[in-house]
Design a protein around this motif. Sequence first.
Motif, PDB file in Angstrom:
ATOM      1  N   GLN A   6       0.836  -1.202   0.000  1.00 12.02           N
ATOM      2  CA  GLN A   6       0.000   0.000   0.000  1.00 12.02           C
ATOM      3  C   GLN A   6       0.870   1.251   0.000  1.00 12.02           C
ATOM      4  N   VAL A   7       1.849   1.294   0.893  1.00 10.93           N
ATOM      5  CA  VAL A   7       2.747   2.442   0.988  1.00 10.93           C
ATOM      6  C   VAL A   7       3.541   2.603  -0.305  1.00 10.93           C
ATOM      7  N   GLY A   8       4.047   1.500  -0.834  1.00 10.46           N
ATOM      8  CA  GLY A   8       4.820   1.560  -2.073  1.00 10.46           C
ATOM      9  C   GLY A   8       4.022   2.128  -3.224  1.00 10.46           C
ATOM     10  N   GLY A   9       2.790   1.684  -3.376  1.00  9.55           N
ATOM     11  CA  GLY A   9       1.937   2.194  -4.445  1.00  9.55           C
ATOM     12  C   GLY A   9       1.641   3.676  -4.295  1.00  9.55           C
ATOM     13  N   ARG A  10       1.352   4.098  -3.064  1.00 13.27           N
ATOM     14  CA  ARG A  10       1.080   5.526  -2.818  1.00 13.27           C
ATOM     15  C   ARG A  10       2.324   6.372  -3.052  1.00 13.27           C
ATOM     16  N   ASP A  13       2.675   6.740  -6.776  1.00 11.83           N
ATOM     17  CA  ASP A  13       1.657   7.656  -7.292  1.00 11.83           C
ATOM     18  C   ASP A  13       1.989   9.109  -6.971  1.00 11.83           C
ATOM     19  N   LEU A  14       2.375   9.375  -5.729  1.00 10.18           N
ATOM     20  CA  LEU A  14       2.701  10.742  -5.325  1.00 10.18           C
ATOM     21  C   LEU A  14       3.921  11.272  -6.079  1.00 10.18           C
ATOM     22  N   ARG A  15       4.905  10.420  -6.261  1.00 11.97           N
ATOM     23  CA  ARG A  15       6.101  10.817  -7.021  1.00 11.97           C
ATOM     24  C   ARG A  15       5.714  11.147  -8.454  1.00 11.97           C
ATOM     25  N   GLY A  16       4.856  10.312  -9.046  1.00  6.94           N
ATOM     26  CA  GLY A  16       4.394  10.548 -10.412  1.00  6.94           C
ATOM     27  C   GLY A  16       3.582  11.831 -10.545  1.00  6.94           C
ATOM     28  N   ALA A  41       8.105  -0.846  -4.851  1.00 11.81           N
ATOM     29  CA  ALA A  41       7.702  -2.165  -5.338  1.00 11.81           C
ATOM     30  C   ALA A  41       6.997  -2.984  -4.252  1.00 11.81           C
ATOM     31  N   GLY A  42       6.963  -2.473  -3.026  1.00  7.08           N
ATOM     32  CA  GLY A  42       6.315  -3.182  -1.928  1.00  7.08           C
ATOM     33  C   GLY A  42       7.136  -4.339  -1.395  1.00  7.08           C
ATOM     34  N   ARG A  43       8.434  -4.349  -1.699  1.00 11.78           N
ATOM     35  CA  ARG A  43       9.305  -5.445  -1.266  1.00 11.78           C
ATOM     36  C   ARG A  43      10.077  -5.121   0.011  1.00 11.78           C
ATOM     37  N   ARG A  44       9.853  -3.940   0.549  1.00 16.16           N
ATOM     38  CA  ARG A  44      10.591  -3.536   1.748  1.00 16.16           C
ATOM     39  C   ARG A  44       9.637  -2.827   2.696  1.00 16.16           C
ATOM     40  N   ASN A  45       9.733  -3.160   3.978  1.00  9.24           N
ATOM     41  CA  ASN A  45       8.925  -2.483   4.993  1.00  9.24           C
ATOM     42  C   ASN A  45       9.565  -1.143   5.329  1.00  9.24           C
ATOM     43  N   THR A  63       0.354  10.611   6.447  1.00 11.98           N
ATOM     44  CA  THR A  63      -0.816   9.784   6.157  1.00 11.98           C
ATOM     45  C   THR A  63      -1.141   9.715   4.670  1.00 11.98           C
ATOM     46  N   ALA A  64      -0.566  10.581   3.855  1.00 11.65           N
ATOM     47  CA  ALA A  64      -0.807  10.523   2.407  1.00 11.65           C
ATOM     48  C   ALA A  64      -0.274   9.226   1.812  1.00 11.65           C
ATOM     49  N   VAL A  65       0.773   8.649   2.414  1.00 11.47           N
ATOM     50  CA  VAL A  65       1.296   7.382   1.887  1.00 11.47           C
ATOM     51  C   VAL A  65       0.603   6.187   2.529  1.00 11.47           C
ATOM     52  N   LEU A  66      -0.092   6.419   3.622  1.00 12.49           N
ATOM     53  CA  LEU A  66      -0.810   5.317   4.264  1.00 12.49           C
ATOM     54  C   LEU A  66      -2.138   5.071   3.575  1.00 12.49           C
ATOM     55  N   GLY A  67      -2.658   6.091   2.896  1.00  9.05           N
ATOM     56  CA  GLY A  67      -3.882   5.934   2.123  1.00  9.05           C
ATOM     57  C   GLY A  67      -5.104   5.811   3.002  1.00  9.05           C
TER      58      GLY A  67
END
Length: 172
Positions: A6-10, A13-16, A41-45, A63-67
């Motif tokens: 979830q964090v990785g995707g956000r 998206d924010l970077r983009g 990539a969601g491969r790292r905590n 919280t913007a990256v927590l979604g």
Amino acid sequence: MELAQQVGGRLRDLRGERNLSLSALARRSGVGKGTLSELEAGRRNPTLETLYALTTALGTPLTAVLGPGPTRTSLSGHTVDAILVERYEDPAAVTEIYRIRIRTGAVQESDAHPSGTEEHLIVLSGTARVGAASAPVEAGPGEHAHWPADIPHVYEAVSGDVEAVLTVRHPA
């Protein structure tokens, strides 16, 4: 969805949305490009410190990256552990409320957040040294400290772990 994904995707998206390359965000945040790539990539905590560095560089609340979704998201760092209790958004600001623990023996030095950000800490137990890096203050059980968080600031447990409630207010 797992927190790392979830964090990785956000983050991606924010970077983009800001038209930043992976290298540009890594440079702005001080987070290694390889680390950032693995996070997206969601491969790292993520650690609390890493997420704060990235969201500060992106000019957005943590919280913007927590979604969207349930509260009670737990994040750990080297000095501070935080549980997101509540996120409130209105036209003027985003306010985040965390239950935190500041561990004895380390100091968290936080970079400046976006302009106008403020932090408020209510100490439940222990004694904290917090606030502007140039002039931190001590607060004990039942006491309150507040500081502008758009300047470098610190968190430290003076004696024993500190349990506290932290409110972070980010202007819109």
